[in-house]
Scaffold this active site. Sequence first.
Site, mmCIF file in Angstrom:
data_model
loop_
_atom_site.group_PDB
_atom_site.id
_atom_site.type_symbol
_atom_site.label_atom_id
_atom_site.label_comp_id
_atom_site.label_asym_id
_atom_site.label_seq_id
_atom_site.Cartn_x
_atom_site.Cartn_y
_atom_site.Cartn_z
ATOM 1 N N GLU A 108 14.692 52.935 16.671
ATOM 2 C CA GLU A 108 13.498 52.320 16.111
ATOM 3 C C GLU A 108 13.457 52.460 14.604
ATOM 4 O OE1 GLU A 108 10.640 52.895 19.992
ATOM 5 O OE2 GLU A 108 10.082 53.878 18.136
ATOM 6 N N CYS A 121 10.953 52.700 7.165
ATOM 7 C CA CYS A 121 11.271 54.007 7.735
ATOM 8 C C CYS A 121 12.395 53.795 8.748
ATOM 9 C CB CYS A 121 10.013 54.565 8.408
ATOM 10 S SG CYS A 121 10.287 56.089 9.316
ATOM 11 N N CYS A 128 17.805 62.739 18.985
ATOM 12 C CA CYS A 128 17.869 63.905 18.106
ATOM 13 C C CYS A 128 18.043 65.155 18.956
ATOM 14 C CB CYS A 128 16.595 64.039 17.272
ATOM 15 S SG CYS A 128 16.696 65.353 16.031
ATOM 16 N N CYS A 132 12.464 69.773 18.251
ATOM 17 C CA CYS A 132 11.215 70.307 17.696
ATOM 18 C C CYS A 132 10.102 70.006 18.700
ATOM 19 C CB CYS A 132 10.893 69.657 16.357
ATOM 20 S SG CYS A 132 12.150 69.947 15.091
ATOM 21 N N CYS A 135 7.743 66.813 18.345
ATOM 22 C CA CYS A 135 8.341 65.510 18.022
ATOM 23 C C CYS A 135 8.778 64.779 19.286
ATOM 24 C CB CYS A 135 9.533 65.702 17.099
ATOM 25 S SG CYS A 135 10.363 64.168 16.675
ATOM 26 N N CYS A 349 4.233 58.715 12.706
ATOM 27 C CA CYS A 349 5.252 59.755 12.571
ATOM 28 C C CYS A 349 5.520 60.476 13.868
ATOM 29 C CB CYS A 349 4.765 60.838 11.629
ATOM 30 S SG CYS A 349 4.794 60.353 9.967
HETATM 31 N N1 SAH Z 1 14.832 65.145 11.291
HETATM 32 C C1 SAH Z 1 14.252 64.796 10.019
HETATM 33 C C2 SAH Z 1 13.927 63.326 9.960
HETATM 34 C C3 SAH Z 1 12.874 62.871 10.942
HETATM 35 S S1 SAH Z 1 11.492 62.659 9.966
HETATM 36 C C4 SAH Z 1 13.045 65.667 9.745
HETATM 37 O O1 SAH Z 1 12.624 66.362 10.643
HETATM 38 O O2 SAH Z 1 12.560 65.695 8.627
HETATM 39 C C5 SAH Z 1 10.226 62.678 10.963
HETATM 40 C C6 SAH Z 1 9.015 63.251 10.265
HETATM 41 O O3 SAH Z 1 7.948 63.110 11.182
HETATM 42 C C7 SAH Z 1 9.206 64.732 10.022
HETATM 43 O O4 SAH Z 1 8.504 65.261 8.957
HETATM 44 C C8 SAH Z 1 8.681 65.239 11.332
HETATM 45 O O5 SAH Z 1 8.460 66.571 11.274
HETATM 46 C C9 SAH Z 1 7.458 64.373 11.503
HETATM 47 N N2 SAH Z 1 6.924 64.388 12.858
HETATM 48 C C10 SAH Z 1 7.585 64.608 14.010
HETATM 49 N N3 SAH Z 1 6.745 64.608 15.059
HETATM 50 C C11 SAH Z 1 5.512 64.383 14.577
HETATM 51 C C12 SAH Z 1 4.223 64.247 15.162
HETATM 52 N N4 SAH Z 1 4.031 64.360 16.484
HETATM 53 N N5 SAH Z 1 3.175 64.003 14.354
HETATM 54 C C13 SAH Z 1 3.361 63.883 13.026
HETATM 55 N N6 SAH Z 1 4.541 63.988 12.414
HETATM 56 C C14 SAH Z 1 5.622 64.237 13.170
#
Ligand code: SAH
Length: 367
Positions: A108, A121, A128, A132, A135, A349
């Site tokens: 996406e 974006c 991945c 986390c 996420c 995000c």
């Molecule tokens: N792996 C990299 C790139 C992905 S960026 C990284 O972690 O930075 C994705 C962004 O969205 C990151 O800052 C991540 O932490 C954030 N993100 C992930 N899950 C989220 C959620 N449920 N709500 C808000 N932000 C989230």
Amino acid sequence: MITTTTETPLTAEPQAAGRTDLLGLSRERLAAVLAPVADRPFRARQIYQALYERGVRDFTEMTDLPQALRQRLAERFRIGLPEIAQRQPAADGTCKYLFRLADGASIEAVDIPDRGRRTFCISSQAGCALACSFCVTGYWGAGRNLTAGEIVGQVLAIRADRGPPMAGLNVVFMGMGEPLLNLEDVKAALDILTEGISPQRITISTVGILPGLAEMARWERRPNLAISLHAPDEERRGEIMPVNRTYPLAELMAALRRYPLEKGRKLTFEYILIRDFNDRSEDADRLARLLSGLRAKINLIPINPDPVLGRRMVPPDEARIEAFKERLRQRGWIATVRRRRGDDVSAACGQLRAFGREARGFRGKTG
Ligand code: SAH
């Protein structure tokens, strides 16, 4: 093994058999692969422009080339632009894209217009492996690295669909995947993208893979760097980000203090606010102490809840978000709250999971 991002069986694109993908090749590589086929040396330059400036999908669109050459090219090569499998425009102007790749994997990307600015974006991996706990992409697990062509292809495909010129674009690697775990292809994609977009308009977001940061520190033209921090101490970061066991916060902070930051630039720290987990004023104080001495700004992101994430993964209320931001500001930090965009199409995000996944149910982590 690719298990999570392929909805359809792995079938290679039928006509792709044996044809080399030109997308993602640098000027030099392109010249080298074209040399046996092209009639004149300057053809490589024409084709490079057609691929990356005009974003052509097909050799028939390269009308500045002789017909016979177009034919020869089509026999040997292909232009691996990702296919738009689905497009979901949101009420706020954001538009989420689902791309289908040649092997059936899906990824996406999101187009985010914001008051005259335009941000794409994009994803660096299909899936991945970092898992986390906040996420959605991580919930579905590892996929595979994207090729440089698939990375550049997302930008070209959205631009062809929505039309903005390359020059004013911002690109953020905040889609699916961890860019620093696919650094070679991300770098190759950047080398192409930065011919049209200034590196200052490109941001790589990372959890802080230390060997990757060391590598980026050696690049001549560096994009902006955003660090997904999300907790102010080792213990809590480890709780929500398993990668903290491999690259602990203390080592990450030390690496960032060494990182060569260009004049006038700042690091961005992304901090997801999760209710009753990391949102107290003491947490803001700890965060401020952790970052002290760094040239940085803080981007607060109220967590986007999602059924797969579990009941405790919810954002604080507005008053608490504001109080956290104010606390940081009182301590002299630039802190902003990221507005939620594309909510109604799950383009916010951390909500990129590739469409169609909802159907499998949200068991397991909801509790
Ligand atoms: N792996 C990299 C790139 C992905 S960026 C990284 O972690 O930075 C994705 C962004 O969205 C990151 O800052 C991540 O932490 C954030 N993100 C992930 N899950 C989220 C959620 N449920 N709500 C808000 N932000 C989230």
